[in-house]
Design an enzyme around this catalytic site. Structure first.
Site, PDB file in Angstrom:
ATOM      1  N   ASN A  83       0.821  -1.214   0.000  1.00  0.00           N
ATOM      2  CA  ASN A  83       0.000   0.000   0.000  1.00  0.00           C
ATOM      3  C   ASN A  83       0.853   1.262   0.000  1.00  0.00           C
ATOM      4  O   ASN A  83       0.374   2.339   0.362  1.00  0.00           O
ATOM      5  CB  ASN A  83      -0.917   0.030   1.233  1.00  0.00           C
ATOM      6  CG  ASN A  83      -2.017  -1.005   1.156  1.00  0.00           C
ATOM      7  OD1 ASN A  83      -2.858  -0.968   0.264  1.00  0.00           O
ATOM      8  ND2 ASN A  83      -2.016  -1.932   2.094  1.00  0.00           N
TER       9      ASN A  83
ATOM     10  N   HIS B 182      -2.937  -6.450  -2.776  1.00  0.00           N
ATOM     11  CA  HIS B 182      -2.856  -5.297  -3.680  1.00  0.00           C
ATOM     12  C   HIS B 182      -1.562  -5.300  -4.504  1.00  0.00           C
ATOM     13  O   HIS B 182      -1.214  -4.289  -5.114  1.00  0.00           O
ATOM     14  CB  HIS B 182      -2.922  -3.983  -2.885  1.00  0.00           C
ATOM     15  CG  HIS B 182      -4.230  -3.777  -2.183  1.00  0.00           C
ATOM     16  ND1 HIS B 182      -5.438  -3.852  -2.824  1.00  0.00           N
ATOM     17  CD2 HIS B 182      -4.511  -3.488  -0.882  1.00  0.00           C
ATOM     18  CE1 HIS B 182      -6.419  -3.632  -1.958  1.00  0.00           C
ATOM     19  NE2 HIS B 182      -5.885  -3.412  -0.774  1.00  0.00           N
TER      20      HIS B 182
ATOM     21  N   HIS C 112      -1.521  -7.238   6.912  1.00  0.00           N
ATOM     22  CA  HIS C 112      -2.771  -7.035   6.166  1.00  0.00           C
ATOM     23  C   HIS C 112      -3.837  -6.247   6.928  1.00  0.00           C
ATOM     24  O   HIS C 112      -4.491  -5.390   6.340  1.00  0.00           O
ATOM     25  CB  HIS C 112      -3.384  -8.357   5.690  1.00  0.00           C
ATOM     26  CG  HIS C 112      -4.693  -8.181   4.973  1.00  0.00           C
ATOM     27  ND1 HIS C 112      -4.800  -7.472   3.783  1.00  0.00           N
ATOM     28  CD2 HIS C 112      -5.952  -8.600   5.277  1.00  0.00           C
ATOM     29  CE1 HIS C 112      -6.070  -7.481   3.381  1.00  0.00           C
ATOM     30  NE2 HIS C 112      -6.784  -8.164   4.275  1.00  0.00           N
TER      31      HIS C 112
END
Length: 255
Positions: free
Chosen positions: A40, A68, A173
């Site tokens: 991220n 992601h 996470h």
């Protein structure tokens, strides 16, 4: 030897806070290897060549990822060419990159494995089977596993499954640091989640009002990073380099 695992770095604000504090902390604690989850690290989710380079130049030795990983196409080539930028090993073999790297520190080597959970997440190959496959290779004694997963039960089960076979299993996470650090019976250190590096007054790094709007309306909402005070969450591990067993585990919160 001393290893540090840093929880999910969120956006440019998290990257900047990490750069401002990691070098001095690394020197103070005599840390040999720093692993950070950077999936991220780009504003708006994902990771880019720019955000990866920023983390490496800030003192991070290995970057791990998660669900992601491939949000930004501009990073696909970097996953193939940079051996210390990992994606979960249980992605299909056709995906760019790799889920295992070995750092050569001269006096010893350190293996880092990136796995992703499957409970409440995307369907993937089993992290248990993937771990077995990777551990069947000739690897160094010191092995750190980042299990990027939603369910605490899945993370903890994996830690018990790998107890004595790896040095540490650290979860990422959820962006929320847990308080269940321990060393299991056969010498593997465990923490359900290392936490987050980014804005403190936020919902997982995002402006709270935007997340509330999304949850109340169920309509598409653009998630923007929150501003204000930041923090760095992580965990320090002392590993016996002769045996690969953990001697201590300590949560870290830098504010």
């Amino acid at each position: 030897m001393n290893l540090m695992m840093i929880g999910d770095v969120v956006g440019s604000t998290g990257c900047k806070f990490l750069r401002a504090h990691l070098p001095a902390f690394k020197k103070l604690k005599q840390i040999d290897v720093v692993v950070a989850n950077g999936e991220n690290s780009a504003d708006g989710n994902g990771i880019t060549p720019t955000s990866a380079d920023y983390l490496f130049k800030s003192g991070v030795d290995v970057i791990t990822a998660g669900n992601h990983t491939f949000r930004r196409k501009e990073c696909y080539e970097l996953f193939d060419t940079c051996e210390t930028l990992l994606r979960p090993a249980n992605f299909p073999p056709s995906a760019p990159g790799r889920g295992l790297c070995i750092l050569d520190l001269g006096r010893l080597q350190v293996a880092v494995i990136n796995l992703m959970g499957v409970v409440y997440m995307e369907p993937m190959d089993s992290p248990f089977d993937t771990a077995d496959r990777l551990l069947s290779q000739d690897l160094p004694r010191v092995i750190l596993v980042d299990i990027h997963a939603e369910a605490t039960g899945e993370k903890r089960s994996l830690a018990y499954y790998l107890d004595g076979r790896v040095s540490a299993v650290i979860g990422t996470h959820t962006h929320v640091q847990t308080a269940d650090e321990c060393i299991l019976e056969n010498g593997t250190a465990y923490l359900s989640d290392a936490g987050m590096t980014g804005p403190l007054h936020s919902v997982l790094g995002v402006k709270p009002e935007l997340v509330i709007q999304k949850m109340r309306s169920h309509m598409p909402v653009r998630f923007d990073l929150a501003s204000g005070d930041c923090g760095l969450d992580g965990v320090l591990l002392d590993i016996d380099e002769r045996t690969g067993k953990a001697r201590s585990i300590e949560r870290v919160q830098i504010r």
